[in-house]
Design an enzyme around this catalytic site. Structure first.
Site, mmCIF file in Angstrom:
data_model
loop_
_atom_site.group_PDB
_atom_site.id
_atom_site.type_symbol
_atom_site.label_atom_id
_atom_site.label_comp_id
_atom_site.label_asym_id
_atom_site.label_seq_id
_atom_site.Cartn_x
_atom_site.Cartn_y
_atom_site.Cartn_z
ATOM 1 N N ASN A 129 34.765 50.611 31.809
ATOM 2 C CA ASN A 129 34.594 51.264 33.113
ATOM 3 C C ASN A 129 35.696 52.308 33.243
ATOM 4 O O ASN A 129 36.861 51.953 33.431
ATOM 5 C CB ASN A 129 34.693 50.222 34.238
ATOM 6 C CG ASN A 129 34.654 50.875 35.613
ATOM 7 O OD1 ASN A 129 34.237 52.031 35.745
ATOM 8 N ND2 ASN A 129 35.081 50.152 36.633
ATOM 9 N N LYS A 187 36.131 54.329 35.576
ATOM 10 C CA LYS A 187 36.470 54.589 36.987
ATOM 11 C C LYS A 187 36.480 56.095 37.257
ATOM 12 O O LYS A 187 35.694 56.837 36.663
ATOM 13 C CB LYS A 187 37.812 53.943 37.343
ATOM 14 C CG LYS A 187 37.885 52.449 37.007
ATOM 15 C CD LYS A 187 39.210 51.843 37.425
ATOM 16 C CE LYS A 187 39.392 50.452 36.869
ATOM 17 N NZ LYS A 187 39.288 49.417 37.865
ATOM 18 N N HIS A 232 30.519 46.901 42.087
ATOM 19 C CA HIS A 232 31.904 46.830 41.593
ATOM 20 C C HIS A 232 32.843 46.565 42.768
ATOM 21 O O HIS A 232 32.645 47.065 43.872
ATOM 22 C CB HIS A 232 32.295 48.130 40.877
ATOM 23 C CG HIS A 232 33.599 47.993 40.154
ATOM 24 N ND1 HIS A 232 34.805 48.145 40.786
ATOM 25 C CD2 HIS A 232 33.885 47.649 38.871
ATOM 26 C CE1 HIS A 232 35.780 47.916 39.910
ATOM 27 N NE2 HIS A 232 35.246 47.614 38.736
ATOM 28 N N GLU A 268 35.603 47.683 43.624
ATOM 29 C CA GLU A 268 36.185 48.860 44.310
ATOM 30 C C GLU A 268 35.171 49.477 45.267
ATOM 31 O O GLU A 268 35.532 50.044 46.306
ATOM 32 C CB GLU A 268 36.707 49.857 43.254
ATOM 33 C CG GLU A 268 37.978 49.314 42.602
ATOM 34 C CD GLU A 268 38.205 49.692 41.153
ATOM 35 O OE1 GLU A 268 37.566 50.637 40.654
ATOM 36 O OE2 GLU A 268 39.037 49.018 40.508
ATOM 37 N N GLU A 325 34.153 39.364 38.010
ATOM 38 C CA GLU A 325 35.449 40.049 38.056
ATOM 39 C C GLU A 325 36.217 39.583 39.293
ATOM 40 O O GLU A 325 35.970 40.076 40.401
ATOM 41 C CB GLU A 325 35.244 41.557 38.160
ATOM 42 C CG GLU A 325 34.498 42.150 36.986
ATOM 43 C CD GLU A 325 34.795 43.637 36.856
ATOM 44 O OE1 GLU A 325 35.406 44.014 35.861
ATOM 45 O OE2 GLU A 325 34.444 44.401 37.763
ATOM 46 N N GLY A 350 42.770 45.477 37.676
ATOM 47 C CA GLY A 350 43.790 46.517 37.734
ATOM 48 C C GLY A 350 45.170 46.002 38.114
ATOM 49 O O GLY A 350 46.061 46.780 38.433
ATOM 50 N N SER A 406 41.776 42.931 34.033
ATOM 51 C CA SER A 406 42.991 43.037 33.223
ATOM 52 C C SER A 406 42.809 42.587 31.775
ATOM 53 O O SER A 406 43.728 42.009 31.178
ATOM 54 C CB SER A 406 44.154 42.299 33.900
ATOM 55 O OG SER A 406 44.467 42.933 35.135
ATOM 56 N N GLY A 458 38.462 47.912 32.399
ATOM 57 C CA GLY A 458 38.796 49.132 33.137
ATOM 58 C C GLY A 458 39.932 49.880 32.460
ATOM 59 O O GLY A 458 39.736 50.633 31.498
ATOM 60 N N GLY A 459 41.160 49.644 32.942
ATOM 61 C CA GLY A 459 42.327 50.399 32.479
ATOM 62 C C GLY A 459 42.450 50.503 30.965
ATOM 63 O O GLY A 459 42.713 51.590 30.433
#
Ligand code: PEP
Length: 251
Positions: free
Chosen positions: A8, A10, A96, A98, A170, A176, A215, A236-237
């Site tokens: 992802n 983002k 998601h 967010e 998640e 994150g 994470s 993600g990150g």
């Protein structure tokens, strides 16, 4: 079951950066192990670039991070499933955390998006997960049940889901934050999700992939992926850097 490793991105990457990352992934994943499928959820503005870079490899696909539940109309700023398909995307993320917690999407809207996207021919990855205060109050199962049931209560009878639908668990507190869920927490939550899916789909629930997200890094990916009922990872990150994501895919 084939394991899905999904990125992802983002709200990161210009088109040039996306082209570079997608080319690195396509080069690094020329021989994706047969038991892996790799997805990239890219910003809308980069989807065509990513789809083009992945076009020669059926094990790689891309998707939108959201979509609006209408064919077209006066919905300023929104993107329809048809527009995603037109850019070469074959998947959409819905729900998601967010979007739920920063942009205020409720279960009903997530359900409408999920069902509409499936009807329009996209594959859908539905994201669910509890906030820290919900977990601490002992409400993990109740939250996951509410999030899953709101989608299935609205799903038309006979909607085909095989190979087209996945759930990403998640925990909001792990996204994150660098605080990955422990193995026991992942096992517990994924067992709850599997049981809930069995309740609505019966035996077909065995074939629905349940991914873990929150994470995930190269150092913890393999351990989580080996757990019962973990059929993939949503990253993600650590997916923003192609080399780090390739390590997570395991090549
Ligand atoms: C995500 O964006 O879905 C996610 C899991 O992010 P991160 O890996 O950075 O926690």
């Amino acid at each position: 079951m084939q394991k899905i490793i999904a990125a992802n991105w983002k709200m990161y990457k210009t088109r040039a950066q996306a082209a570079q990352s997608a080319a690195s992934l396509a080069a690094g994943l020329r021989t994706v192990p047969a038991e892996r499928c790799v997805l990239v959820f890219a910003p809308f503005t980069c989807l065509d670039v990513v789809a083009q870079a992945f076009a020669q490899n059926p094990a790689l696909a891309c998707g939108g991070q959201d979509c609006y539940p209408a064919d077209e109309g006066a919905f300023t700023g929104e993107i329809s499933p048809a527009m995603l398909l037109d850019c070469g995307a074959t998947w959409a993320l819905t729900g998601h955390s967010e979007r739920r917690h920063i942009l205020g999407e409720d279960d009903a809207l997530v359900a409408r998006k999920t069902i509409f996207a499936l009807e329009k021919g996209l594959n859908v990855m539905l994201c669910i997960g509890e906030k820290l205060e919900e977990r601490e109050a002992g409400n993990l199962s109740a939250v996951l049940e509410r999030q899953i049931h709101s989608v299935f209560e609205a799903m038309p009878e006979g909607q085909s889901l095989d190979g087209r639908f996945a759930v990403a668990y998640e925990p909001v507190w792990a996204i994150g934050t660098g605080k990955v869920a422990g193995h026991a927490e992942v096992l517990e939550a994924h067992a709850v999700v599997r049981t809930l899916l069995q309740g609505v789909l019966g035996n077909a629930a065995e074939r629905l992939p349940i991914l873990y997200g929150g994470s995930v890094k190269p150092a913890n990916a393999a351990g989580i992926l080996a757990l019962d009922n973990v059929d993939g990872l949503l990253v993600g990150g650590a997916s923003l850097d192609a080399q780090s994501f390739l390590q997570i895919v395991g090549v």
